[in-house]
Design a protein around this motif. Structure first.
Motif, PDB file in Angstrom:
ATOM      1  N   ALA A  63     -16.002  -3.613   4.190  1.00  0.00           N
ATOM      2  CA  ALA A  63     -15.053  -4.084   3.178  1.00  0.00           C
ATOM      3  C   ALA A  63     -13.645  -3.906   3.725  1.00  0.00           C
ATOM      4  N   VAL A  64     -12.674  -4.484   2.988  1.00  0.00           N
ATOM      5  CA  VAL A  64     -11.264  -4.346   3.338  1.00  0.00           C
ATOM      6  C   VAL A  64     -10.626  -3.393   2.333  1.00  0.00           C
ATOM      7  N   LEU A  65      -9.957  -2.344   2.829  1.00  0.00           N
ATOM      8  CA  LEU A  65      -9.395  -1.327   1.951  1.00  0.00           C
ATOM      9  C   LEU A  65      -7.888  -1.225   2.117  1.00  0.00           C
ATOM     10  N   LEU A  66      -7.202  -1.018   0.995  1.00  0.00           N
ATOM     11  CA  LEU A  66      -5.775  -0.691   0.991  1.00  0.00           C
ATOM     12  C   LEU A  66      -5.677   0.827   1.031  1.00  0.00           C
ATOM     13  N   CYS A  67      -5.197   1.378   2.168  1.00  0.00           N
ATOM     14  CA  CYS A  67      -5.308   2.817   2.422  1.00  0.00           C
ATOM     15  C   CYS A  67      -4.025   3.595   2.155  1.00  0.00           C
ATOM     16  N   ASN A  68      -2.887   2.937   1.908  1.00  0.00           N
ATOM     17  CA  ASN A  68      -1.659   3.714   1.688  1.00  0.00           C
ATOM     18  C   ASN A  68      -1.222   3.718   0.232  1.00  0.00           C
ATOM     19  N   VAL A  69      -2.185   3.552  -0.689  1.00  0.00           N
ATOM     20  CA  VAL A  69      -1.873   3.759  -2.102  1.00  0.00           C
ATOM     21  C   VAL A  69      -1.885   5.256  -2.394  1.00  0.00           C
ATOM     22  N   LYS A  70      -1.191   5.647  -3.422  1.00  0.00           N
ATOM     23  CA  LYS A  70      -1.147   7.057  -3.801  1.00  0.00           C
ATOM     24  C   LYS A  70      -2.452   7.433  -4.483  1.00  0.00           C
ATOM     25  N   ALA A  71      -3.037   8.552  -4.085  1.00  0.00           N
ATOM     26  CA  ALA A  71      -4.288   9.002  -4.686  1.00  0.00           C
ATOM     27  C   ALA A  71      -4.081   9.270  -6.173  1.00  0.00           C
ATOM     28  N   CYS A  72      -5.042   8.851  -6.984  1.00  0.00           N
ATOM     29  CA  CYS A  72      -4.910   9.040  -8.433  1.00  0.00           C
ATOM     30  C   CYS A  72      -6.295   9.239  -9.043  1.00  0.00           C
TER      31      CYS A  72
END
Length: 319
Positions: free
Chosen positions: A213-222
């Motif tokens: 899959a394609v992941l967005l990795c620099n979002v803030k953990a929540c």
């Protein structure tokens, strides 16, 4: 004498030679070899455990260094902003100059006319007034220009997103939400990331395990319904709530970067919620009529391997 000789008592060797004079020596050599291999295996296992411990400590130190860098950059920005926004020191107005050419008083006039300070001339008063107005104008104008330069937004394009290929190691339904699921995803790091997504309602979860899959990795953990989500799986969806994750090109591996030819640049370390970068970019993330994922017509690309696509959907949005 070989070090393995210390492992056996001499009486044991003598007993073996007495019991079996022909093969006793070979049996002793076998025992010595077996003992040596056992010792080497124990040393190797201890070395592997020490190496794993060092890897964990190195990862922790790297994380601490990154946090200290961020704190240092924040302090430098605040110091710069404080220096720019502080008002300039007030300048002293020049003292009024006394006229050089004064009319000479006639003899004897000093006794009859009392001495008094000369009234301020209109020219010196106007000069002081102009200087005062200029100073007030500088105080008002400078903070405005500085605040505009500090509030200037950086670029808003897809290069700020840290998109990577990941492999779904495990997937299960969220215990508190029927329409959500929890995945462990390998994105090429020391440990997999926990991801909470909306792949739940109409999706056959067992088919996604082991897929890319394609992941967005620099979002803030929540936290989402009590579970911390450390990334975002990019999915394409239709108005009738048909959802499927984007598929990287064949030959991709966990950790591969997804880039855009027309938008070079390094992604943010972490997307700040106040900048709303993801919300501003999402309307331009779409799947075209051929099923290719793109941003403003520029495809999601894994260099040297190809473009990212929707498995079956076309002409839909990416979220």
């Amino acid at each position: 004498m070989d070090n393995t000789d210390n492992l056996f008592h001499p009486s044991l060797a003598a007993a073996l030679m007495k019991l079996d004079p022909e093969d006793g020596e070979q049996i002793m050599e076998y025992f010595k070899t077996h003992a040596l291999l056992t010792r080497e295996k124990a040393l190797l296992q201890a070395s592997v455990r020490e190496q794993k411990k060092l890897l964990v400590e190195n990862a922790k130190l790297k994380k601490d260094i990154d946090q200290l860098k961020v704190q240092l950059q924040d302090k430098q920005r605040r110091r710069t902003a404080k220096a720019l926004l502080s008002p300039p020191p007030p300048t002293l107005s020049p003292a009024p100059t006394t006229p050089v050419n004064q009319p000479s008083s006639p003899a004897g006039a000093t006794a009859s006319v009392p001495s008094s300070p000369p009234p301020p001339s209109s020219s010196s008063y106007d000069r002081r007034e102009r200087q005062s107005r200029r100073r007030r104008g500088e105080r008002k104008a400078r903070p405005t220009s500085d605040s505009l330069s500090l509030e200037a937004e950086p670029r808003i394009d897809v290069s700020r997103l840290d998109l990577r290929v990941g492999r779904i190691l495990s997937i299960r339904r969220h215990p508190l939400a029927e329409t959500m699921s929890i995945q462990e995803v390998d994105v090429g790091e020391n440990a997999p990331r926990m991801v909470v997504s909306k792949l739940g309602g109409k999706t056959h979860l067992e088919q996604l395990q082991g897929s890319l899959a394609v992941l967005l990795c620099n979002v803030k953990a929540c936290k989402l319904r009590g579970v911390v989500s450390q990334a975002r799986i990019l999915c394409c969806s239709t108005p009738n709530d048909c959802i499927e994750p984007l598929a990287p090109p064949t030959g991709s591996a966990p950790g591969d970067r997804v880039t855009f030819l027309n938008y070079p640049g390094e992604p943010d370390r972490e997307l700040q919620s106040k900048h709303r970068v993801w919300e501003l970019l999402q309307p331009d993330l779409q799947v075209d009529c051929r099923g290719v994922a793109n941003y403003k017509g520029c495809g999601f690309e894994v260099k040297g391997k190809g473009l990212c696509r929707a498995p079956s959907l076309t002409s839909c949005i990416i979220r």
